[in-house]
Design a protein around this motif. Structure first.
Motif, PDB file in Angstrom:
ATOM      1  N   ALA A 154      36.666  46.109  37.534  1.00  0.00           N
ATOM      2  CA  ALA A 154      37.773  45.418  37.097  1.00  0.00           C
ATOM      3  C   ALA A 154      38.751  45.728  36.210  1.00  0.00           C
ATOM      4  O   ALA A 154      38.467  46.545  35.354  1.00  0.00           O
ATOM      5  CB  ALA A 154      36.849  43.987  36.294  1.00  0.00           C
ATOM      6  N   TRP A 187      47.372  46.531  30.941  1.00  0.00           N
ATOM      7  CA  TRP A 187      46.132  46.390  31.075  1.00  0.00           C
ATOM      8  C   TRP A 187      45.384  47.738  31.051  1.00  0.00           C
ATOM      9  O   TRP A 187      45.735  48.879  30.892  1.00  0.00           O
ATOM     10  CB  TRP A 187      45.751  45.864  32.339  1.00  0.00           C
ATOM     11  CG  TRP A 187      46.208  46.482  33.470  1.00  0.00           C
ATOM     12  CD1 TRP A 187      45.560  47.626  34.449  1.00  0.00           C
ATOM     13  CD2 TRP A 187      47.439  46.406  34.307  1.00  0.00           C
ATOM     14  NE1 TRP A 187      46.422  47.933  35.262  1.00  0.00           N
ATOM     15  CE2 TRP A 187      47.410  47.079  35.351  1.00  0.00           C
ATOM     16  CE3 TRP A 187      48.492  45.475  34.080  1.00  0.00           C
ATOM     17  CZ2 TRP A 187      48.330  47.349  36.030  1.00  0.00           C
ATOM     18  CZ3 TRP A 187      49.554  45.642  34.946  1.00  0.00           C
ATOM     19  CH2 TRP A 187      49.500  46.374  35.925  1.00  0.00           C
ATOM     20  N   ASP A 188      44.130  47.522  30.620  1.00  0.00           N
ATOM     21  CA  ASP A 188      42.985  48.825  30.749  1.00  0.00           C
ATOM     22  C   ASP A 188      42.361  48.898  32.094  1.00  0.00           C
ATOM     23  O   ASP A 188      42.108  47.783  32.744  1.00  0.00           O
ATOM     24  CB  ASP A 188      42.054  48.598  29.583  1.00  0.00           C
ATOM     25  CG  ASP A 188      42.448  48.746  28.323  1.00  0.00           C
ATOM     26  OD1 ASP A 188      43.740  49.210  28.175  1.00  0.00           O
ATOM     27  OD2 ASP A 188      42.269  48.282  27.584  1.00  0.00           O
ATOM     28  N   HIS A 189      42.041  50.012  32.605  1.00  0.00           N
ATOM     29  CA  HIS A 189      41.178  50.360  33.506  1.00  0.00           C
ATOM     30  C   HIS A 189      40.380  51.583  33.602  1.00  0.00           C
ATOM     31  O   HIS A 189      41.038  52.451  33.358  1.00  0.00           O
ATOM     32  CB  HIS A 189      42.108  49.977  34.640  1.00  0.00           C
ATOM     33  CG  HIS A 189      41.220  50.188  35.993  1.00  0.00           C
ATOM     34  ND1 HIS A 189      41.200  51.332  37.025  1.00  0.00           N
ATOM     35  CD2 HIS A 189      40.550  49.326  36.757  1.00  0.00           C
ATOM     36  CE1 HIS A 189      40.525  51.053  38.076  1.00  0.00           C
ATOM     37  NE2 HIS A 189      39.847  49.939  37.916  1.00  0.00           N
ATOM     38  N   LYS A 230      37.409  43.230  40.998  1.00  0.00           N
ATOM     39  CA  LYS A 230      37.345  41.832  40.475  1.00  0.00           C
ATOM     40  C   LYS A 230      38.634  41.719  39.830  1.00  0.00           C
ATOM     41  O   LYS A 230      39.403  42.713  39.348  1.00  0.00           O
ATOM     42  CB  LYS A 230      36.210  41.943  39.183  1.00  0.00           C
ATOM     43  CG  LYS A 230      34.790  41.969  39.993  1.00  0.00           C
ATOM     44  CD  LYS A 230      34.010  42.100  39.023  1.00  0.00           C
ATOM     45  CE  LYS A 230      32.630  42.121  39.688  1.00  0.00           C
ATOM     46  NZ  LYS A 230      31.516  42.090  38.599  1.00  0.00           N
ATOM     47  N   ALA A 278      41.424  40.674  36.804  1.00  0.00           N
ATOM     48  CA  ALA A 278      41.260  40.473  35.388  1.00  0.00           C
ATOM     49  C   ALA A 278      41.583  38.815  35.328  1.00  0.00           C
ATOM     50  O   ALA A 278      42.019  37.966  35.942  1.00  0.00           O
ATOM     51  CB  ALA A 278      42.498  41.271  35.138  1.00  0.00           C
ATOM     52  N   THR A 294      40.853  45.282  32.703  1.00  0.00           N
ATOM     53  CA  THR A 294      40.314  44.470  31.898  1.00  0.00           C
ATOM     54  C   THR A 294      41.370  44.485  30.564  1.00  0.00           C
ATOM     55  O   THR A 294      42.555  45.065  30.834  1.00  0.00           O
ATOM     56  CB  THR A 294      39.319  45.107  30.897  1.00  0.00           C
ATOM     57  OG1 THR A 294      39.426  46.376  30.631  1.00  0.00           O
ATOM     58  CG2 THR A 294      37.936  45.031  31.739  1.00  0.00           C
ATOM     59  N   ASN A 295      41.364  43.527  29.656  1.00  0.00           N
ATOM     60  CA  ASN A 295      42.520  43.337  28.782  1.00  0.00           C
ATOM     61  C   ASN A 295      43.972  43.344  28.976  1.00  0.00           C
ATOM     62  O   ASN A 295      44.729  43.893  28.659  1.00  0.00           O
ATOM     63  CB  ASN A 295      42.185  44.842  27.604  1.00  0.00           C
ATOM     64  CG  ASN A 295      41.018  44.965  26.971  1.00  0.00           C
ATOM     65  OD1 ASN A 295      40.201  43.773  26.595  1.00  0.00           O
ATOM     66  ND2 ASN A 295      40.563  46.224  27.082  1.00  0.00           N
TER      67      ASN A 295
END
Length: 176
Positions: free
Chosen positions: A6, A23-25, A82, A84, A8-9
């Motif tokens: 997924a 985003w982060d990944h 997934k 975000a 995130t953020n």
């Protein structure tokens, strides 16, 4: 098949009519799918290969975005991670004479006619200022495809005319 990974953020920042998503990944995604959530449906916008998407000339109003990580599954088929959690962004703008203006560095840019406005005007005049702010640009695709316009009067304050601002304005004969 879902790829259990997924983004995130997810965050959104708004400057004028530009929305920047970051985003982060952690894992090795090859690409990211960026979607706007419209009436509960994910509407595809773009694919990017970094952890950032810059969306320009976004209409004024409330917007919601999601990002999926994507990677190839040993061939040409994409697997999606997934989603975000959605992020919301509100783009503000000014409306004057049925034309939408958005804040940019140095003043305002013309974004085009207000969404849903049935333009029948063959001639428009862009003012030098709107609500005390100088109009400095015509945004990308602002009047693209407007076959009604014949004449556009631009103020001397315009410093930038975006790409495709008047593309396919087949009846446009005069700009002053």
């Amino acid at each position: 098949a879902a790829w259990n990974d997924a983004v995130t953020n997810l965050t959104a920042t708004v400057e004028g009519s530009t929305v920047t998503l970051t985003w982060d990944h952690e894992a090795g995604a090859e690409a990211y799918g960026v979607y706007e959530v419209v009436d509960g449906v994910n509407t595809f916008l773009t694919v990017v290969y970094e952890k950032q998407a810059i969306l320009t000339d976004v209409a004024a109003g409330d917007h919601s975005y999601v990002v999926y990580s994507r990677q190839k599954n040993g061939g040409t088929r994409w697997q999606y991670g997934k989603v975000a959690a959605p992020v919301n962004a509100t783009v503000t703008g000014l409306i004057y004479n049925s034309i939408l203006y958005a804040p940019v560095e140095g003043g305002l840019k013309v974004c085009g006619f207000v969404e849903g406005y049935n333009n029948t005007e063959t001639s428009i005049v862009i003012p030098e200022t709107v609500e005390g702010l100088t109009v400095v640009a015509i945004g990308e695709s602002a009047f693209e495809g407007n076959t009604v316009l014949v004449s556009v009067d631009l103020p001397d304050t315009i410093m930038v005319i975006g790409t495709k601002a008047f593309k396919n304005c087949f009846n446009l004969k005069e700009m002053k």
